[in-house]
Design an enzyme around this catalytic site. Sequence first.
Site, mmCIF file in Angstrom:
data_model
loop_
_atom_site.group_PDB
_atom_site.id
_atom_site.type_symbol
_atom_site.label_atom_id
_atom_site.label_comp_id
_atom_site.label_asym_id
_atom_site.label_seq_id
_atom_site.Cartn_x
_atom_site.Cartn_y
_atom_site.Cartn_z
ATOM 1 N N PRO A 181 4.881 -3.695 0.918
ATOM 2 C CA PRO A 181 4.367 -3.512 -0.448
ATOM 3 C C PRO A 181 5.066 -4.455 -1.435
ATOM 4 O O PRO A 181 6.249 -4.333 -1.698
ATOM 5 C CB PRO A 181 4.714 -2.051 -0.771
ATOM 6 C CG PRO A 181 5.116 -1.424 0.527
ATOM 7 C CD PRO A 181 5.626 -2.531 1.383
ATOM 8 N N GLU A 182 4.319 -5.434 -1.921
ATOM 9 C CA GLU A 182 4.818 -6.281 -2.994
ATOM 10 C C GLU A 182 3.857 -6.114 -4.166
ATOM 11 O O GLU A 182 3.012 -5.227 -4.166
ATOM 12 C CB GLU A 182 4.947 -7.727 -2.503
ATOM 13 C CG GLU A 182 5.891 -7.791 -1.285
ATOM 14 C CD GLU A 182 6.476 -9.161 -0.984
ATOM 15 O OE1 GLU A 182 6.382 -10.051 -1.842
ATOM 16 O OE2 GLU A 182 7.042 -9.311 0.113
ATOM 17 N N LYS A 197 6.144 -3.713 -9.249
ATOM 18 C CA LYS A 197 5.955 -2.866 -8.074
ATOM 19 C C LYS A 197 5.989 -1.378 -8.431
ATOM 20 O O LYS A 197 6.082 -0.527 -7.556
ATOM 21 C CB LYS A 197 7.022 -3.208 -7.019
ATOM 22 C CG LYS A 197 6.840 -4.638 -6.490
ATOM 23 C CD LYS A 197 7.733 -4.923 -5.314
ATOM 24 C CE LYS A 197 9.015 -5.584 -5.745
ATOM 25 N NZ LYS A 197 9.860 -5.942 -4.589
ATOM 26 N N ASN A 211 10.146 -9.873 -0.572
ATOM 27 C CA ASN A 211 10.712 -10.870 0.335
ATOM 28 C C ASN A 211 9.662 -11.840 0.891
ATOM 29 O O ASN A 211 9.939 -13.008 1.103
ATOM 30 C CB ASN A 211 11.448 -10.168 1.476
ATOM 31 C CG ASN A 211 12.544 -11.032 2.050
ATOM 32 O OD1 ASN A 211 13.157 -11.830 1.331
ATOM 33 N ND2 ASN A 211 12.776 -10.914 3.349
#
Length: 265
Positions: free
Chosen positions: A2-3, A51, A165
């Site tokens: 999840p970004e 987020k 990331n």
Amino acid sequence: MPEGDTVWLAGRRLHGALAGRVLTRSDLRVPQLATSDLTGREVTEVATRGKHLLTRVAGGLTLHSHFRMDGAWRLFRPGVRWTGGPTHQVRAVLANAEWHAVGYRLHDLALLPTAEEDRLVGHLGPDLLGPDWDPDEAVRRLAARPDVEIGAALLDQRNLAGIGNLYKTETLFLCGISPYRRVGDVPDLPQVVRTAHRLLSANREHPEQSTTGSMRRGEQHWVFERGRRPCRRCGTPIAIAEQGQPPQTRIAYWCPNCQPRHPTG
Ligand SMILES: [Zn+2]
């Protein structure tokens, strides 16, 4: 993973299912919210900031949730079996006559006055997928701390909000910059910010996350999770190492040939 794009899409789907409708069920399964009940309130809006996901309900309340590494909101029709994970991982249920929204493995679940949302999201930098996206401000915030490694700076949500990331890793590959280079040694910060914005925007309408343009499994990323495999551009084995201090440690992937640590030329 999840970004920002994942959370944006989840927010839009939740907004479509919940906004403008009255909650017929509210079940918040964390101790501090066990006695809170939103039943009978209309959901006015589901918004995202980086987020963070903000479910706003009539009466000026906001339910805040964060996905971190593994969270998800899933939508089910009434009577359909929930399939997002074991029951003990359910943290929240919000339902109306047409939809059951089930939040799995959510973090930082909190109920607060909408007017006080800034307590939880006010520290965030410009939201890459927000209506008020401000690339100049993102560059200004990054540049304000020139000694930080760019790999860490892009993950710091105070600089700009939404990058995790995956997009950090791929943005730096596409810009030809080692994640260990100091921000002050990055020749073109606006290009870095533009690239991250382009990657998140390109993926926000669908759950897949491709930075190469290919949706085929194994071809979706340039270097992310490709440690020791050959660079798609030059064939050099992709390097892999930990970067940052706990608990902020992330795995860095980069091509030592395409992404020099020090500026060249
Ligand atoms: Zn390479």
